[in-house]
Design a protein around this motif. Structure first.
Motif, short mmCIF file in Angstrom:
data_model
loop_
_atom_site.label_atom_id
_atom_site.label_comp_id
_atom_site.label_asym_id
_atom_site.label_seq_id
_atom_site.Cartn_x
_atom_site.Cartn_y
_atom_site.Cartn_z
N GLY A 228 5.87 -1.80 -4.22
CA GLY A 228 5.35 -2.40 -3.00
C GLY A 228 5.95 -1.75 -1.77
N GLU A 229 5.56 -2.24 -0.60
CA GLU A 229 6.10 -1.73 0.66
C GLU A 229 7.61 -2.00 0.74
N LYS A 234 11.43 -6.79 -3.35
CA LYS A 234 11.44 -6.28 -4.73
C LYS A 234 12.80 -6.44 -5.38
N TYR A 306 2.82 -5.51 -8.33
CA TYR A 306 2.71 -5.11 -6.93
C TYR A 306 3.07 -6.32 -6.07
N PHE A 308 3.96 -8.01 -2.26
CA PHE A 308 3.85 -7.86 -0.81
C PHE A 308 4.40 -9.11 -0.13
N PHE A 320 -1.45 -3.38 3.03
CA PHE A 320 -1.12 -3.79 1.66
C PHE A 320 -2.30 -3.51 0.73
N LEU A 324 -2.52 -1.15 -2.54
CA LEU A 324 -2.91 -1.79 -3.79
C LEU A 324 -4.07 -1.04 -4.45
#
Length: 462
Positions: A228-229, A234, A306, A308, A320, A324
């Motif tokens: 993810g960003e 995370k 994933y 966000f 996002f 994705l």
């Protein structure tokens, strides 16, 4: 390969502990033990019954090394099929080494890796697939891998292969017999029954081969990439899953520059979680390397999460979604779990809006632990454990997998030959090859190089 000498090794992990076990095996194992052991009862070990334990002292001349318990296992009723002695001493590293060196000085040889189990195989106590299962059992770190190793060590897999091999061998013998009476044009092997057998063998082989996909991930753990960003949580999620502070967490975007991995067991199944660097455009050279590794880890993963930040969805939602879609398009075959993190900061309207824009969305707050158990259940649902519950044979060994593929290839040739009316002498060639590959699995067909490669991966003392 015939090994006649007596070997000795530490059978428990090296290092200090309360108790250590030193194992001897060979024709003179009890004799060597009697030379160094003084029983408190004054009796010789050679005169005692098998599977008995005796209290006494290990002596180096007049010097007492340690007070010990000695277990006696007489052939053929021992692990190796030879006379075996196990000395339970105190776990001091000094005591362990003194006892081992004492036996080495007096005629024993230091065991090589896996040599006790190798002798068990050579003496017919285990077949080769069971011997390999011993190593898998030692290294099993979750319920599923333990269950598979136990099943194979008890002979579940080898007995299935042995039964197929025996039936095929019986028909092979009849076909070979036909060759001896070729001039008389007789047919001893019923082709209809033989065709049914070949179909059944083909079905079983395909089932075993297909089981390797699940067996391999059970044995090695199921890799799950968390992507993810930057700064969406995370590392916090990884810590929540592991229930410990494994990854560094900060408010600074790009804190995770490299991948962080750790394993946990969920429902008896091993999962290996990989916390990756955040995916974004960056000029930072080190962070760029981390992002490159992120995509490498996605390639290796069985499942992708994933993640966000749900609090930023109003402003960064389109970004996002773009990231994705990139992952979906690049890895269309991989199971993908989409998670909105930090939902503890949202109201019901915001949550409803999120659900309406992204299908199959999971809601979670890694920091507060909300939704973590639901995520674990979701991950477990990706693993087909029906075979485990039904006690079906599952293949986890790549050597077995390779032999099964080769056996299936030969069986398919036999099937094709039967359908096209191939002569018995040509059928016999393919049948012999199939039997050869069956024998490779259980050890009827083997060589020193193969045994050396297999047992070299064992720990010394086993």
């Amino acid at each position: 390969m015939i090994l006649q000498d007596t070997i000795v090794a530490l059978a428990t992990p090296s290092g200090a502990g309360a108790i250590a076990i030193i194992r001897l095996s060979g024709a003179d194992a009890i004799h060597f033990a009697d030379n160094q052991f003084r029983s408190v009862s004054g009796k010789l070990l050679a005169k005692q019954k098998t599977h008995t334990i005796h209290l006494g002292h290990i002596m180096d001349g007049n010097k007492t090394i340690d007070e010990v318990l000695v277990s006696v296992f007489k052939n053929p009723n021992s692990y190796t099929g030879e006379d075996v002695v196990e000395i339970s001493c105190h776990g001091s590293k000094y005591i362990q080494q003194e006892i081992i060196q004492l036996f080495l000085r007096n005629g024993c040889r230091m065991a090589t890796a896996g040599e006790f189990t190798l002798r068990a195989f050579l003496n017919g106590k285990l077949d080769l697939s069971q011997a390999e299962a011993v190593a898998d059992l030692i290294t099993s770190d979750n319920e599923a891998s333990h269950q598979i190793a136990m099943q194979q060590m008890r002979g579940g897999f080898s007995s299935e292969i042995a039964k197929l091999r025996e039936e095929l061998l019986n028909f092979a013998s009849l076909i070979e017999l036909e060759l001896d009476f070729a001039e008389e044009d007789v047919e001893f092997a019923d082709r209809t029954k033989f065709k049914d057998l070949v179909e059944r063998i083909s079905f079983v082989l395909k089932r075993l081969i297909d089981s390797f996909a699940i067996g391999n991930v059970i044995k090695n753990g199921i890799p799950v990439a968390i992507v993810g960003e930057p700064n969406v949580g995370k590392s916090t999620l990884l810590n929540a899953l592991l229930n410990e502070e494994r990854a560094i967490v900060s408010e600074i975007a790009g804190t995770t520059r490299d991948t962080v991995e750790d394993e946990i067991s969920i429902g008896g199944m091993g999962f290996r979680f990989i916390d990756t660097a955040g995916i974004r455009e960056t000029q930072d050279v080190v962070e760029s390397i981390g992002i490159k590794k992120t995509f490498e880890k996605i390639e290796q993963a069985q499942v992708v999460i994933y993640l966000f930040d749900s609090t930023q969805f109003k402003t960064l939602g389109s970004q996002f979604k773009i990231e994705l879609e990139k992952i979906k398009n690049k890895y269309p075959q991989k199971p993908l779990i989409i998670i909105a993190n930090k939902i503890d900061k949202l109201n019901e309207i915001d949550i409803s809006n999120l659900k309406s824009q992204i299908s199959n969305l999971e809601l979670l707050s890694a920091k507060e632990g909300i939704g973590v158990d639901e995520l674990k259940n979701k991950l477990l649902s990706f693993v087909n454990t029906g075979s485990l519950r039904n006690n079906d044979t599952i293949i986890t060994n790549s050597r077995h997998y390779d032999s099964l593929l080769k056996a299936l290839d030969e069986i398919e040739k036999v099937k094709h030959g039967l359908e096209s009316g191939l002569s018995g002498d040509l059928l016999a060639i393919d049948i012999r090859q199939a039997l050869y590959h069956f024998g490779e699995i259980t050890g009827e067909i083997t060589n020193d190089d193969l045994l050396g490669n297999i047992f070299a991966n064992f720990c010394i003392g086993k």
